[in-house]
Design a protein around this motif. Sequence first.
Motif, mmCIF file in Angstrom:
data_model
loop_
_atom_site.group_PDB
_atom_site.id
_atom_site.type_symbol
_atom_site.label_atom_id
_atom_site.label_comp_id
_atom_site.label_asym_id
_atom_site.label_seq_id
_atom_site.Cartn_x
_atom_site.Cartn_y
_atom_site.Cartn_z
ATOM 1 N N UNK A 164 0.830 -1.189 0.000
ATOM 2 C CA UNK A 164 0.000 0.000 0.000
ATOM 3 C C UNK A 164 0.872 1.249 0.000
ATOM 4 N N UNK A 179 1.013 4.318 -2.777
ATOM 5 C CA UNK A 179 0.809 5.748 -2.526
ATOM 6 C C UNK A 179 1.995 6.566 -3.017
ATOM 7 N N UNK A 217 1.676 6.960 -6.644
ATOM 8 C CA UNK A 217 0.710 8.011 -6.948
ATOM 9 C C UNK A 217 1.359 9.385 -6.858
ATOM 10 N N UNK A 227 -5.510 -3.502 -6.757
ATOM 11 C CA UNK A 227 -5.681 -2.157 -6.215
ATOM 12 C C UNK A 227 -4.563 -1.246 -6.682
ATOM 13 N N UNK A 265 -5.384 -0.120 -10.110
ATOM 14 C CA UNK A 265 -6.525 0.799 -10.117
ATOM 15 C C UNK A 265 -6.134 2.173 -9.586
ATOM 16 N N UNK A 321 -13.208 -4.406 -14.524
ATOM 17 C CA UNK A 321 -14.617 -4.036 -14.442
ATOM 18 C C UNK A 321 -15.040 -3.706 -13.032
ATOM 19 N N UNK A 322 -14.521 -4.373 -12.065
ATOM 20 C CA UNK A 322 -15.052 -4.163 -10.726
ATOM 21 C C UNK A 322 -13.899 -4.279 -9.749
ATOM 22 N N UNK A 323 -13.795 -3.309 -8.878
ATOM 23 C CA UNK A 323 -12.671 -3.359 -7.949
ATOM 24 C C UNK A 323 -13.181 -3.556 -6.539
ATOM 25 N N UNK A 324 -12.533 -4.486 -5.912
ATOM 26 C CA UNK A 324 -12.868 -4.828 -4.549
ATOM 27 C C UNK A 324 -12.152 -3.876 -3.631
ATOM 28 N N UNK A 325 -12.890 -3.104 -2.856
ATOM 29 C CA UNK A 325 -12.211 -2.287 -1.861
ATOM 30 C C UNK A 325 -12.319 -2.913 -0.499
ATOM 31 N N UNK A 326 -12.683 -4.168 -0.492
ATOM 32 C CA UNK A 326 -12.808 -4.805 0.804
ATOM 33 C C UNK A 326 -11.434 -5.012 1.420
ATOM 34 N N UNK A 385 -16.768 -1.610 3.868
ATOM 35 C CA UNK A 385 -15.861 -1.491 2.733
ATOM 36 C C UNK A 385 -16.658 -1.767 1.471
ATOM 37 N N UNK A 386 -16.819 -0.786 0.646
ATOM 38 C CA UNK A 386 -17.749 -0.916 -0.473
ATOM 39 C C UNK A 386 -17.129 -1.635 -1.664
#
Lengths: 358, 446
Positions: free
Chosen positions: A178, A182, A185, A206, A209, A248-253, B310-311
């Motif tokens: 992580x 950052x 970024x 992640x 993304x 298509x879909x990102x898990x932010x869990x 967490x979405x």
Amino acid sequence: MNDPRGDHLSVVVDLSPTQWHLSALQPPANVYPLPLSSFLSQLLAFLNSHMACKHENTLAVFGALPGKSVMLYSSTNPAKNLQVMDSNSYPPFKLVDTTVVTRTAEELDALGDPDEEEPLGLVGAMTKALCYINRITLPPAQIPGKKQGISNSLVMPEPRILVLSVSPDHATSYIPIMNSIFSAQKLKVTIDVCQLYGPETVFLQQAAHLTGGSYIHLERRDALLQYLIMSFLPPPSIRKVLSVPTQDKIDFRAACFCHKTIVDVGFVCSVCLSIFCQPVPVCSTCRTKFPIKTLQRLNASRPPPNATNTTRTTTGTPVPQSASNPTTPALTQPTSTNGSSVHRPAQARSSLSQQSSM
Amino acid sequence: MPPRRDAEYMDVDSDSDISLPDDDYDGSRAKGKGRSKTGERKSEKGKGKAKDNQAYTWEASYARSWDTVQEDEAGSLQTSVEELLARGRRRRLLAPAAAVRRTIIRHLILLLDLSSSMMDRDMRPTRFDLMLQYAREFIVEWFDQNPLGQIGIVGMRAGLGEKIGHMSGNPQDVLKAISERHKLEPVGEPSLQNAIEMAKSTMSHLPTHSSREILVVFGSLTTCDPGNIHDTLDTCVKNKIRISVVALAAEMKICREMCDKTGGQFGVAMNEGHFKDLLFELVPPPAQRASRAAGAGATNPAADLMMMGFPTRLPDASPQSFCVCHNELKSEGYLCPRCQAKICDIPTDCDICGLMIVSSPHLARSYHHLFPVKPYEIVAASEALSERATECHACSRPFPLTPAASATEGMSPVGRYRCPECHNEFCSECDVFIHDVVHCCPGCGK
């Protein structure tokens, strides 16, 4: 396109011996076996095409090995002992090819034969790539006794990192990965990820993304070079006009700290932001004790056992969930079962090994 | 001590000089007060010393920014650059290496002075314009480091406290509130008490585990209050509101007292650069002082367990549906994990079920405050260089082969810095980069 500056590409190659062995197994185990040797030859073709795109393009290759990370090649300090040149090949290509191949072989030989493989140095390789990009994007100035190439004197317009990964996520590397995301970024570095083998990696997903890169989980592994050239060769600015595969879909869990299960509603310590999958009286990270009142309130407000299960499945269908389907059983169970804490660690472990949860 | 051209100032206590930017105003008053201050004063003094060649804003006839950089014998600026690096490193080494409990979830009210004294031109272009510019940079940086925080903005104008921006966790909302300069035109006298009362009331409902902070940017030397400001101060202390003040004119007793009593920081900006430094010192989350907390025993009343969701992010190509926050048809968005409501932006509280919704990267962004990289040791010239690595472990830059002749304090003469954990050596640039940006050692990967 008349920009005199070249693009910089740092490639991080995952060189985990175990995973490459698994990846090379013949058809019953793999539909498309991909041994390291054929991967390397396709990678070299890709690296050569990056250099062929523009004379000013720069390149660095990092290897992530068990327990360590090394720089395999960089165009700013090429190898000291030049090989005998082959008159039939273009010297820069030859230089990259021989350096990468010999260095990879050296490093893999140096690994020896340990009983247990250490965790992969992917984080180290990524941070090294970032440090290297930071170094070349800085104005030249103070490198004593060193020739200043064109690449050094100008700021890189679009540095990017391509991670070629074959290993699953390592739960312990969550925070460092992580942090490197950052810093990427901040440096405006794009991270592209190509997962060549094994399950989807949530961390690298992640990473791609958050830095605006693309993440590709390879399906036809015999077509690796085509994937590489079509999706990772054009720099990010050109990708806008091409249709590069997107996520298509990102898990932010997030993964809870206690059982390493992926949770969608978690309990977070206000002091250290540790995530737990159930209300706990004491934070395991910072030893903070939580008030009884909150625990009672949170326990009371937790959803009844079956409610979450049904909402998940019914509302989940319209959303394209193809990618994360295997995760869903592991996801719903910890939150839905209220009292069965006995089973939870077992589930957690199994989901960790298959799914490489965060 | 900074150079003073005026002979008659030489007798003034050097400590008090530093926070005294307005010369003819309060020379004698500050002289008496200066002696009682210690702590923060010292650091201010250090700052003044570091910027050795710089005159005070009101003394300088014109900006001589090139004076701060000195060429060495070879005519290169390298030594100056290295000195700047060394200063940064020293400051970092001074910071406590042990784990400090910090407030992660912060609530800050930015109190901006919009009185007529903000139109003074001692800071270019005006105090007001400079304040707005720095406030914007501050907000961006603040949200970058405190992704779970919220900022509200209150102005002090014409003797009233004026709510300019509501408490919000979205940097765009906050920036929008101060984007229109003509709406903030300074006028009249400021009122500290009114503004603080207003800030206090906006923060009264906040949960105890989050911090409540007020940052005052104060340009005036007076305040016109309807009542006793000390009562206001006492309630702030009781409510655990931390007040920090960045004064642009001079030190006022009430400002200093507010900061001291509530545990905030006080500083008087000497010039434009110092103003920014003072402001940006308040960006990292403040350490929680255990001794000051009411029940500083085993249980910390400020700690709490929070429920967060967490979405899942929906792709751009998904079928359109209405969002709960704006009632607009959109395809992208986030799904609340509990009630499946569609939300445009995170972090936020779900409008339907009230669940706090964050993405895990938001939480992870704060982890480097909790698990910092250990400061690297300086490799001395005397250590044998022969069997060591020849290049930086991170960026493969070759190390200098001969020790530098002149090495300032805090710099390695051989340009090497060693990680205490993995014993790999790094160059000075990577050292700074790793500690300031990456927060992760490339050698040991933590």
